[in-house]
Design an enzyme around this catalytic site. Structure first.
Site, mmCIF file in Angstrom:
data_model
loop_
_atom_site.group_PDB
_atom_site.id
_atom_site.type_symbol
_atom_site.label_atom_id
_atom_site.label_comp_id
_atom_site.label_asym_id
_atom_site.label_seq_id
_atom_site.Cartn_x
_atom_site.Cartn_y
_atom_site.Cartn_z
ATOM 1 N N ASP A 18 -79.310 -19.822 49.203
ATOM 2 C CA ASP A 18 -80.568 -20.529 49.476
ATOM 3 C C ASP A 18 -80.783 -21.798 48.651
ATOM 4 O O ASP A 18 -81.270 -22.802 49.189
ATOM 5 C CB ASP A 18 -81.755 -19.578 49.275
ATOM 6 N N HIS B 173 -76.982 -12.297 50.169
ATOM 7 C CA HIS B 173 -77.133 -13.413 51.088
ATOM 8 C C HIS B 173 -78.066 -14.494 50.552
ATOM 9 O O HIS B 173 -77.966 -15.649 50.969
ATOM 10 C CB HIS B 173 -77.672 -12.913 52.436
ATOM 11 N N CYS B 174 -78.956 -14.188 49.625
ATOM 12 C CA CYS B 174 -80.014 -15.136 49.268
ATOM 13 C C CYS B 174 -79.686 -16.036 48.087
ATOM 14 O O CYS B 174 -79.602 -17.255 48.227
ATOM 15 C CB CYS B 174 -81.315 -14.375 48.997
ATOM 16 N N ILE B 175 -79.529 -15.459 46.914
ATOM 17 C CA ILE B 175 -79.480 -16.268 45.696
ATOM 18 C C ILE B 175 -78.264 -17.195 45.629
ATOM 19 O O ILE B 175 -78.389 -18.334 45.175
ATOM 20 C CB ILE B 175 -79.554 -15.367 44.441
#
Length: 452
Positions: free
Chosen positions: A287, A282-284
């Site tokens: 974001d 979900h992040c890299i």
């Protein structure tokens, strides 16, 4: 602020400080996914009464039965907390009125146009506002662009004439979860905290300081929001760098993994990052684009960040090209009609999380060119619905039998789960396309191995 209002605010803060210090504060956590559930467990384990809120009643029902739905958070951790009454779960958001502290841990995806989708945050803030009472602390943990707490959450919470810093307290503390990391669990990771005013900051520091190894104060919520994006942009850019080096060194006949392993022996000035088939989780993958979107508001181009995103996004295409070339050169086969077995569906090893996994993109790309694709993942046995790949929903993992391995024209290793016997894969498969250097780490260097 009048003296009477200041006095009321100070009394409310003093009361909340006391409840946190005595572990009497009731903690509400909204969103019981890969961030919210481990956080709820940590607070409950540290002696707080925790209620987790989620619209998915399937999750809340399983938790109240002492069961888990996330692999690295086993039922043996949850069940004692539920039995003791320190951990509850509910789909009824009216119970938020009884909470002292409310922590928001909901998704922040991108739209198809790569713009921030803050609908989960906005809807959650609006729901909290309906039940907000004076003296509560609200903390946003969801990854987002600088300014979200001030521009989205605070206005939503202030719709009932309650004011941040006067009637309630607001802060931001970025989640730093690494699912499956047995060394750095939630309680062992320092928490960065930015508050809407000094009292809110001190309250949030006290709250997290009661359960994590260290707290790190930031001067504002926006600064804390920027910290989270900086951490993930750092990783995205460095992964893009080694992905580009992989392509360059492969053309030169040089093994990029050998280069990195040798370079990391330098005790300063180098930090190892490793290439792969594309970014997941979900992040890299997400974001960095929150910052590129926000930067446009200030007329600033984020060329470096966007270039890294472009390189990482193109890695599945490079993998497919390597597979096509290997099939042609080693087996005299075209991709169309070939049987391809994708090994590993999760975005990283040893977790049951398939969000943004490059495996899904690779399956789509291979099938678009006429390949017949199966997948094997010992952890993700059924593909769950996803926004980008809804047509893959319901597909089931194929058992890794001898017949399956021998029958595939190529085995494509996307995720290197520890429970898979990769030596056996190398022994039985006609052709192995390895995107993780898995076979070399397993000690298998057969002629049928192609690194990609």
């Amino acid at each position: 602020m009048t003296e009477q209002r200041k006095s009321t605010s100070n009394a409310a803060a003093k009361r909340l400080f006391g409840r946190i210090a005595g572990r009497k504060a009731k903690i509400g956590i909204v969103g019981l996914g890969y961030v919210g559930l481990p956080l709820a467990c940590v607070f409950a384990e540290k002696g707080f009464a925790v209620t987790g809120f989620d619209l998915d009643s399937g999750k809340t029902d399983r938790l109240m039965a002492g069961r888990s739905y996330i692999r690295h958070i086993p039922a043996r951790r949850i069940a004692p907390l539920v039995k003791a009454g320190s951990l509850k779960a509910s789909a009824d958001f009216r119970a938020m009125k009884a909470m002292d502290c409310i922590i928001i841990c909901v998704p922040t995806p991108l739209s198809r146009q790569r713009e921030p989708d803050l609908s989960f945050v906005a809807n959650t803030a609006a729901e909290i506002a309906r039940h907000l009472k004076p003296g509560q602390l609200v903390v946003l943990e969801s990854s987002t662009y600088p300014g979200t707490t001030d521009e989205v959450v605070r206005p939503a919470l202030e719709t009932r004439k309650l004011k941040s810093g006067r009637d309630f307290f607001l802060a931001y503390s970025p989640e730093r979860e690494d699912p499956g990391n047995e060394t750095h669990g939630t309680a062992a990771i320092p928490k960065v905290v930015g508050g809407d005013g000094p009292v809110a900051l001190d309250l949030a520091l006290a709250l997290y300081g009661a359960v994590v190894v260290k707290t790190v104060p930031a001067s504002s919520p926006a600064t804390a929001e920027a910290v989270k994006l900086t951490e993930n942009i750092f990783r995205s850019v460095n992964i893009a760098l080694v992905n580009e080096l992989k392509v360059i060194f492969d053309a030169m006949g040089i093994d990029v993994w050998e280069v990195i392993d040798a370079a990391k022996t330098k005790p300063f000035g180098f930090m190892p990052f490793y290439p792969g088939p594309g970014l997941g989780g979900h992040c890299i993958p997400i974001d960095p684009f929150y910052l590129t979107w926000k930067a446009r508001e200030f007329g600033i181009a984020t060329r470096f960040i966007e270039l890294a995103g472009e390189i990482n996004t193109l890695m599945p295409r490079y993998v497919v090209d390597r597979l096509v070339a290997a099939l042609s050169e080693r087996a005299g086969k075209a991709l169309k009609g070939a049987r391809i077995l994708v090994v590993g569906l999760a975005y990283k090893k040893n977790v049951d999380d398939m969000r943004e996994s490059p495996a899904l993109t690779l399956i789509d790309m291979l099938e678009a060119q006429g390949a017949r694709v199966d997948y094997h993942d010992p952890i993700i046995t059924v593909i769950k619905p996803s926004r980008e790949h809804p047509h893959l929903s319901g597909r089931r993992s194929r058992a890794l039998t001898d017949a399956t391995l021998k029958g595939a024209d190529a085995v494509l290793i996307v995720t290197d789960h520890d429970t898979i016997d990769f030596k056996r894969v190398g022994k039985l498969a006609k052709l192995v396309i390895d995107t993780r250097n898995t076979m070399a780490r397993a000690g298998w260097r057969g002629r049928n191995i192609v690194k990609a």
